[in-house]
Motif scaffolding. Structure first.
Motif, PDB file in Angstrom:
ATOM      1  N   CYS A   1      16.534   0.580   0.970  1.00  0.00           N
ATOM      2  CA  CYS A   1      15.241   0.885   0.372  1.00  0.00           C
ATOM      3  C   CYS A   1      14.302   1.307   1.493  1.00  0.00           C
ATOM      4  N   ALA A   2      13.471   2.280   1.208  1.00  0.00           N
ATOM      5  CA  ALA A   2      12.482   2.733   2.177  1.00  0.00           C
ATOM      6  C   ALA A   2      11.169   2.988   1.461  1.00  0.00           C
ATOM      7  N   SER A   3      10.090   2.963   2.213  1.00  0.00           N
ATOM      8  CA  SER A   3       8.802   3.296   1.610  1.00  0.00           C
ATOM      9  C   SER A   3       7.971   4.114   2.579  1.00  0.00           C
ATOM     10  N   SER A   4       7.032   4.856   2.024  1.00  0.00           N
ATOM     11  CA  SER A   4       6.096   5.610   2.850  1.00  0.00           C
ATOM     12  C   SER A   4       4.740   5.602   2.173  1.00  0.00           C
ATOM     13  N   SER A   5       3.709   5.857   2.975  1.00  0.00           N
ATOM     14  CA  SER A   5       2.352   5.789   2.436  1.00  0.00           C
ATOM     15  C   SER A   5       2.010   7.007   1.606  1.00  0.00           C
ATOM     16  N   ASP A   6       2.710   8.105   1.846  1.00  0.00           N
ATOM     17  CA  ASP A   6       2.495   9.294   1.031  1.00  0.00           C
ATOM     18  C   ASP A   6       3.746  10.147   1.075  1.00  0.00           C
TER      19      ASP A   6
ATOM     20  N   ILE B   1      17.189   7.914  -5.426  1.00  0.00           N
ATOM     21  CA  ILE B   1      16.025   8.083  -6.277  1.00  0.00           C
ATOM     22  C   ILE B   1      14.758   7.889  -5.451  1.00  0.00           C
ATOM     23  N   ARG B   2      13.721   8.630  -5.832  1.00  0.00           N
ATOM     24  CA  ARG B   2      12.426   8.497  -5.172  1.00  0.00           C
ATOM     25  C   ARG B   2      11.356   8.248  -6.222  1.00  0.00           C
ATOM     26  N   TYR B   3      10.493   7.289  -5.945  1.00  0.00           N
ATOM     27  CA  TYR B   3       9.377   6.956  -6.833  1.00  0.00           C
ATOM     28  C   TYR B   3       8.050   7.309  -6.178  1.00  0.00           C
ATOM     29  N   GLU B   4       7.162   7.857  -6.980  1.00  0.00           N
ATOM     30  CA  GLU B   4       5.757   7.955  -6.626  1.00  0.00           C
ATOM     31  C   GLU B   4       5.033   7.004  -7.568  1.00  0.00           C
ATOM     32  N   ASN B   5       4.545   5.906  -7.010  1.00  0.00           N
ATOM     33  CA  ASN B   5       4.018   4.805  -7.841  1.00  0.00           C
ATOM     34  C   ASN B   5       5.119   4.381  -8.812  1.00  0.00           C
ATOM     35  N   GLU B   6       4.867   4.393 -10.103  1.00  0.00           N
ATOM     36  CA  GLU B   6       5.908   3.921 -11.020  1.00  0.00           C
ATOM     37  C   GLU B   6       6.763   5.046 -11.580  1.00  0.00           C
ATOM     38  N   GLU B   7       6.482   6.278 -11.161  1.00  0.00           N
ATOM     39  CA  GLU B   7       7.196   7.429 -11.715  1.00  0.00           C
ATOM     40  C   GLU B   7       8.361   7.846 -10.825  1.00  0.00           C
ATOM     41  N   ALA B   8       9.542   7.978 -11.425  1.00  0.00           N
ATOM     42  CA  ALA B   8      10.704   8.490 -10.702  1.00  0.00           C
ATOM     43  C   ALA B   8      10.595  10.000 -10.633  1.00  0.00           C
ATOM     44  N   VAL B   9      10.298  10.545  -9.451  1.00  0.00           N
ATOM     45  CA  VAL B   9      10.056  11.980  -9.315  1.00  0.00           C
ATOM     46  C   VAL B   9      11.277  12.750  -8.848  1.00  0.00           C
TER      47      VAL B   9
ATOM     48  N   GLY C   1       0.792  -1.233   0.000  1.00  0.00           N
ATOM     49  CA  GLY C   1       0.000   0.000   0.000  1.00  0.00           C
ATOM     50  C   GLY C   1       0.815   1.270   0.000  1.00  0.00           C
ATOM     51  N   HIS C   2       2.120   1.149   0.182  1.00  0.00           N
ATOM     52  CA  HIS C   2       2.976   2.338   0.173  1.00  0.00           C
ATOM     53  C   HIS C   2       3.289   2.730  -1.261  1.00  0.00           C
ATOM     54  N   ASN C   3       2.873   3.949  -1.619  1.00  0.00           N
ATOM     55  CA  ASN C   3       3.065   4.404  -2.994  1.00  0.00           C
ATOM     56  C   ASN C   3       4.447   4.996  -3.244  1.00  0.00           C
ATOM     57  N   THR C   4       5.071   5.488  -2.178  1.00  0.00           N
ATOM     58  CA  THR C   4       6.361   6.155  -2.338  1.00  0.00           C
ATOM     59  C   THR C   4       7.492   5.208  -1.954  1.00  0.00           C
ATOM     60  N   LEU C   5       8.467   5.106  -2.826  1.00  0.00           N
ATOM     61  CA  LEU C   5       9.610   4.209  -2.597  1.00  0.00           C
ATOM     62  C   LEU C   5      10.898   4.981  -2.811  1.00  0.00           C
ATOM     63  N   TYR C   6      11.855   4.746  -1.933  1.00  0.00           N
ATOM     64  CA  TYR C   6      13.129   5.451  -1.956  1.00  0.00           C
ATOM     65  C   TYR C   6      14.272   4.445  -2.013  1.00  0.00           C
ATOM     66  N   TRP C   7      15.309   4.810  -2.742  1.00  0.00           N
ATOM     67  CA  TRP C   7      16.587   4.098  -2.669  1.00  0.00           C
ATOM     68  C   TRP C   7      17.630   5.071  -2.113  1.00  0.00           C
ATOM     69  N   TYR C   8      18.352   4.601  -1.095  1.00  0.00           N
ATOM     70  CA  TYR C   8      19.427   5.373  -0.496  1.00  0.00           C
ATOM     71  C   TYR C   8      20.730   4.581  -0.589  1.00  0.00           C
ATOM     72  N   ARG C   9      21.823   5.304  -0.549  1.00  0.00           N
ATOM     73  CA  ARG C   9      23.141   4.696  -0.400  1.00  0.00           C
ATOM     74  C   ARG C   9      23.754   5.219   0.896  1.00  0.00           C
ATOM     75  N   GLN C  10      24.313   4.286   1.678  1.00  0.00           N
ATOM     76  CA  GLN C  10      24.948   4.687   2.931  1.00  0.00           C
ATOM     77  C   GLN C  10      26.397   4.220   2.912  1.00  0.00           C
ATOM     78  N   ASN C  11      27.297   5.187   2.802  1.00  0.00           N
ATOM     79  CA  ASN C  11      28.720   4.877   2.863  1.00  0.00           C
ATOM     80  C   ASN C  11      29.145   4.722   4.323  1.00  0.00           C
ATOM     81  N   LEU C  12      30.238   4.041   4.523  1.00  0.00           N
ATOM     82  CA  LEU C  12      30.728   3.759   5.869  1.00  0.00           C
ATOM     83  C   LEU C  12      30.955   5.045   6.650  1.00  0.00           C
ATOM     84  N   GLY C  13      30.372   5.117   7.819  1.00  0.00           N
ATOM     85  CA  GLY C  13      30.568   6.280   8.681  1.00  0.00           C
ATOM     86  C   GLY C  13      29.736   7.494   8.304  1.00  0.00           C
ATOM     87  N   GLN C  14      28.788   7.303   7.410  1.00  0.00           N
ATOM     88  CA  GLN C  14      27.943   8.418   6.985  1.00  0.00           C
ATOM     89  C   GLN C  14      26.471   8.050   7.087  1.00  0.00           C
TER      90      GLN C  14
END
Lengths: 112, 113
Positions: B92-97, B47-55, B28-41
């Motif tokens: 990866c993270a997601s949110s409902s809005d 990138i962030r998606y709203e449904n299938e669109e990269a916004v 049910g979460h429409n918003t999806l995020y990809w993050y990169r976490q380097n060591l010590g940061q």
């Protein structure tokens, strides 16, 4: 550009000591503020958040944070830490673009 | 309720090889995020998606990184070819809005040798 600064990279405390972790953000407009925690071997989870209203925000596990707009700060506090609070803590800010900017994190070690 | 699922949890590859990460957000979460976490940061948004669109893909190094969320549910992040500097944890993270609380997955720890 937005940035978030966390003053302490490593903090070591004994159980029952009080905790305050510093966080400063740079964005001058309307900002949402968050504290996330990552316990050893677990994923990031939200501790508390501030969007608007009462600048003193209470979160889970006895944590609280105070938003001080004039100081661009959102420090995390807990009056008495426990060994189970050993974790890495991240402050983050978000603006109207919904993009979260994270600080570099503070590793907290609580000695029993 | 199941959380955000990511696979694999760990990946070791040689430089110049391709690699892909998969994420299934909370139902049910429409918003999806990809993050990169380097060591010590802290995590940095790729990138962030709203449904299938990269916004918001302004931070995605498009010469070697690509992502897709074809049906607006699960998502794949690809690196081709990988470089030594790509070693990091990919979250990866997601949110409902938009602007809502983000729920994070366990991440994929990538080591490029």
């Amino acid at each position: 550009a937005q940035s978030v600064s966390q003053h302490n990279h490593h903090v070591i405390l004994s159980e029952a000591a009080s905790l305050e972790l510093g966080c400063n953000y740079s964005y001058g407009g309307t900002v949402n503020l968050f504290w996330y925690v990552q316990y050893p071997g677990q994923h990031l989870q939200l501790l508390l958040k501030y969007f608007s209203g009462d600048p003193l925000v209470k979160g889970i596990k006895g944590f609280e944070a105070e938003f001080i707009k004039s100081k661009f700060s959102f420090n995390l506090r807990k009056p008495s830490v426990q060994w189970s609070d050993t974790a890495e803590y991240f402050c983050a800010s978000g603006d109207s673009s919904y993009k979260l900017i994270f600080g570099s994190g503070t590793r907290l070690l609580v000695r029993p | 309720e199941a959380g955000v699922v990511q696979s694999p949890r760990y990946k070791i590859i040689e430089k110049k090889q391709p690699v892909a990460f998969w994420c299934n957000p909370i139902s049910g979460h429409n918003t999806l995020y990809w993050y990169r976490q380097n060591l010590g940061q802290g995590p940095e948004l790729l990138i962030r998606y709203e449904n299938e669109e990269a916004v918001d893909d302004s931070q995605l190094p498009k010469d070697r990184f690509s992502a897709e969320r074809l049906k607006g549910v699960d998502s794949t992040l690809k690196i081709q070819p990988a470089e030594l500097g790509d070693s990091a944890v990919y979250l990866c993270a997601s949110s409902s809005d938009q602007g809502g609380e983000q729920y994070f997955g366990p991440g994929t720890r990538l080591t490029v040798t």
